[in-house]
Write a protein that holds these residues in place. Structure first.
Motif, PDB file in Angstrom:
ATOM      1  N   THR A  74      -5.633  -0.991   7.933  1.00 31.22           N
ATOM      2  CA  THR A  74      -5.043   0.260   8.384  1.00 31.22           C
ATOM      3  C   THR A  74      -4.021  -0.011   9.491  1.00 31.22           C
ATOM      4  OG1 THR A  74      -7.095   1.409   7.840  1.00 31.22           O
ATOM      5  CG2 THR A  74      -5.555   2.572   9.268  1.00 31.22           C
ATOM      6  N   LEU A 116       0.616  -1.802   0.611  1.00 27.36           N
ATOM      7  CA  LEU A 116      -0.004  -0.577   0.121  1.00 27.36           C
ATOM      8  C   LEU A 116      -0.021  -0.542  -1.404  1.00 27.36           C
ATOM      9  CD1 LEU A 116      -1.342   2.102   0.813  1.00 27.36           C
ATOM     10  CD2 LEU A 116       0.936   3.134   0.869  1.00 27.36           C
ATOM     11  N   ALA A 117       1.079  -0.968  -2.044  1.00 26.89           N
ATOM     12  CA  ALA A 117       1.124  -1.021  -3.511  1.00 26.89           C
ATOM     13  C   ALA A 117       0.054  -1.967  -4.041  1.00 26.89           C
ATOM     14  CB  ALA A 117       2.509  -1.462  -3.983  1.00 26.89           C
ATOM     15  N   LEU A 119      -2.792  -2.937  -2.472  1.00 23.89           N
ATOM     16  CA  LEU A 119      -4.136  -2.406  -2.191  1.00 23.89           C
ATOM     17  C   LEU A 119      -4.498  -1.252  -3.113  1.00 23.89           C
ATOM     18  CD1 LEU A 119      -4.164  -2.469   1.710  1.00 23.89           C
ATOM     19  CD2 LEU A 119      -5.375  -4.011   0.156  1.00 23.89           C
ATOM     20  N   THR A 120      -3.550  -0.363  -3.384  1.00 16.64           N
ATOM     21  CA  THR A 120      -3.870   0.812  -4.197  1.00 16.64           C
ATOM     22  C   THR A 120      -3.876   0.525  -5.684  1.00 16.64           C
ATOM     23  OG1 THR A 120      -1.567   1.525  -4.151  1.00 16.64           O
ATOM     24  CG2 THR A 120      -3.032   2.459  -2.500  1.00 16.64           C
ATOM     25  N   ASN A 121      -3.130  -0.486  -6.126  1.00 22.71           N
ATOM     26  CA  ASN A 121      -3.025  -0.741  -7.564  1.00 22.71           C
ATOM     27  C   ASN A 121      -3.821  -1.926  -8.067  1.00 22.71           C
ATOM     28  OD1 ASN A 121      -1.095   1.341  -8.368  1.00 22.71           O
ATOM     29  ND2 ASN A 121       0.229   0.288  -6.933  1.00 22.71           N
ATOM     30  N   TYR A 123      -5.867  -4.385  -5.636  1.00 23.33           N
ATOM     31  CA  TYR A 123      -6.957  -4.893  -4.805  1.00 23.33           C
ATOM     32  C   TYR A 123      -8.255  -4.188  -5.194  1.00 23.33           C
ATOM     33  CZ  TYR A 123      -9.504  -6.263  -0.584  1.00 23.33           C
ATOM     34  OH  TYR A 123     -10.420  -6.773   0.301  1.00 23.33           O
ATOM     35  N   CYS A 124      -8.142  -2.921  -5.462  1.00 20.64           N
ATOM     36  CA  CYS A 124      -9.283  -2.130  -5.915  1.00 20.64           C
ATOM     37  C   CYS A 124      -9.130  -1.911  -7.415  1.00 20.64           C
ATOM     38  CB  CYS A 124      -9.330  -0.783  -5.198  1.00 20.64           C
ATOM     39  SG  CYS A 124      -9.497  -0.932  -3.434  1.00 20.64           S
ATOM     40  N   ASP A 126     -10.714  -0.178 -11.049  1.00 20.18           N
ATOM     41  CA  ASP A 126     -11.503   0.902 -11.604  1.00 20.18           C
ATOM     42  C   ASP A 126     -12.809   0.355 -12.180  1.00 20.18           C
ATOM     43  OD1 ASP A 126     -12.085   2.689 -14.251  1.00 20.18           O
ATOM     44  OD2 ASP A 126     -11.224   3.888 -12.614  1.00 20.18           O
ATOM     45  N   SER A 158       3.343   1.836  -7.508  1.00 22.49           N
ATOM     46  CA  SER A 158       2.908   2.369  -6.223  1.00 22.49           C
ATOM     47  C   SER A 158       2.950   3.887  -6.188  1.00 22.49           C
ATOM     48  CB  SER A 158       3.778   1.784  -5.093  1.00 22.49           C
ATOM     49  OG  SER A 158       5.089   2.249  -5.199  1.00 22.49           O
ATOM     50  N   GLY A 160       1.352   5.673  -8.239  1.00 17.90           N
ATOM     51  CA  GLY A 160       0.099   6.161  -8.790  1.00 17.90           C
ATOM     52  C   GLY A 160       0.144   6.269 -10.304  1.00 17.90           C
TER      53      GLY A 160
END
Length: 162
Positions: A74, A116-117, A119-121, A123-124, A126, A158, A160
Motif C-alpha cells: 500500500t 497495481l496492474a 497485483l490486481t491481474n 498476483y492474486c 481466481d 489493468s 479490470g
C-alpha cells in the motif's frame, strides 16, 4: 554498546519511527516502552491505533519499514519510500536497509501503475482458475520463468478486463 551502534546506523536522525502491528500479533506494552527508552525517535501510538490500522496513518508518514506486509505494498502504491527488512515479496521493490532510507526513491507513477496492474491481474488468482484446471499454478509459474513476464504488465488488463 549494541543499542548505541544501532541507533547511529539505523534511521535518519530527524525521522520518527511509529511501531504498528499485524492484527494477530503485537509486543507487550512494557517491552515497547523499554525499547522507546533506548530509541527516542520511536513514537508509541495508543494501543487501539497500533494494531491492524497501519494503512490509516500512511498519509501522515514519509516512509514505511516492514518485513512483509500489505501495508508495504500500500505504501509503494501511495508513492512512499519503503524499506523491506529481510527477504520477502517486497525485496525487489524496496531498500533492504534503514540506513539507506534517504537514498531510497519512491516508485514512479508508471512503476506504481505497473505494480497495481500486476497485483490486481496476476498476483492474486481466481479460486475457480486454480481449482478447476489441473496444473494451473505450474503452468503460470513456468510461463513466468520462460520469460512471459511482459504479459503480466499489459495495461489493458489493468482496467479490470480479466
Amino acid at each position: 554498546n549494541d543499542a548505541e551502534n544501532y541507533r547511529e546506523n539505523s534511521s535518519p536522525r530527524n525521522w520518527r519511527a511509529i511501531a504498528t502491528y499485524h492484527p494477530a500479533s503485537r509486543l507487550p506494552r512494557a517491552l515497547e516502552e523499554t525499547i522507546a527508552e533506548q530509541f527516542p525517535n520511536l513514537l508509541l501510538l495508543p494501543e487501539v491505533w497500533n494494531q491492524g490500522h497501519s494503512e490509516l496513518i500512511l498519509d501522515a508518514v514519509d516512509a514505511v519499514a516492514t518485513i512483509s506486509s500489505a501495508v508495504g505494498f500500500t505504501a509503494l502504491l501511495s508513492g512512499k519510500q519503503v524499506v523491506a527488512l529481510g527477504r520477502s515479496n517486497l525485496s525487489g521493490l524496496a531498500s533492504p536497509r534503514l540506513s539507506e532510507l534517504n537514498q531510497t526513491p519512491s516508485l514512479t507513477e508508471l512503476e506504481r501503475v505497473n505494480l497495481l496492474a500486476f497485483l490486481t491481474n496476476f498476483y492474486c488468482h481466481d479460486d475457480h482458475d486454480i481449482l478447476a484446471g489441473r496444473g494451473y499454478l505450474t503452468r503460470t509459474v513456468s510461463e513466468l520463468i520462460k520469460g512471459g513476464i511482459d504479459r503480466y504488465f499489459e495495461f489493458p488488463k489493468s482496467r479490470g478486463d480479466r
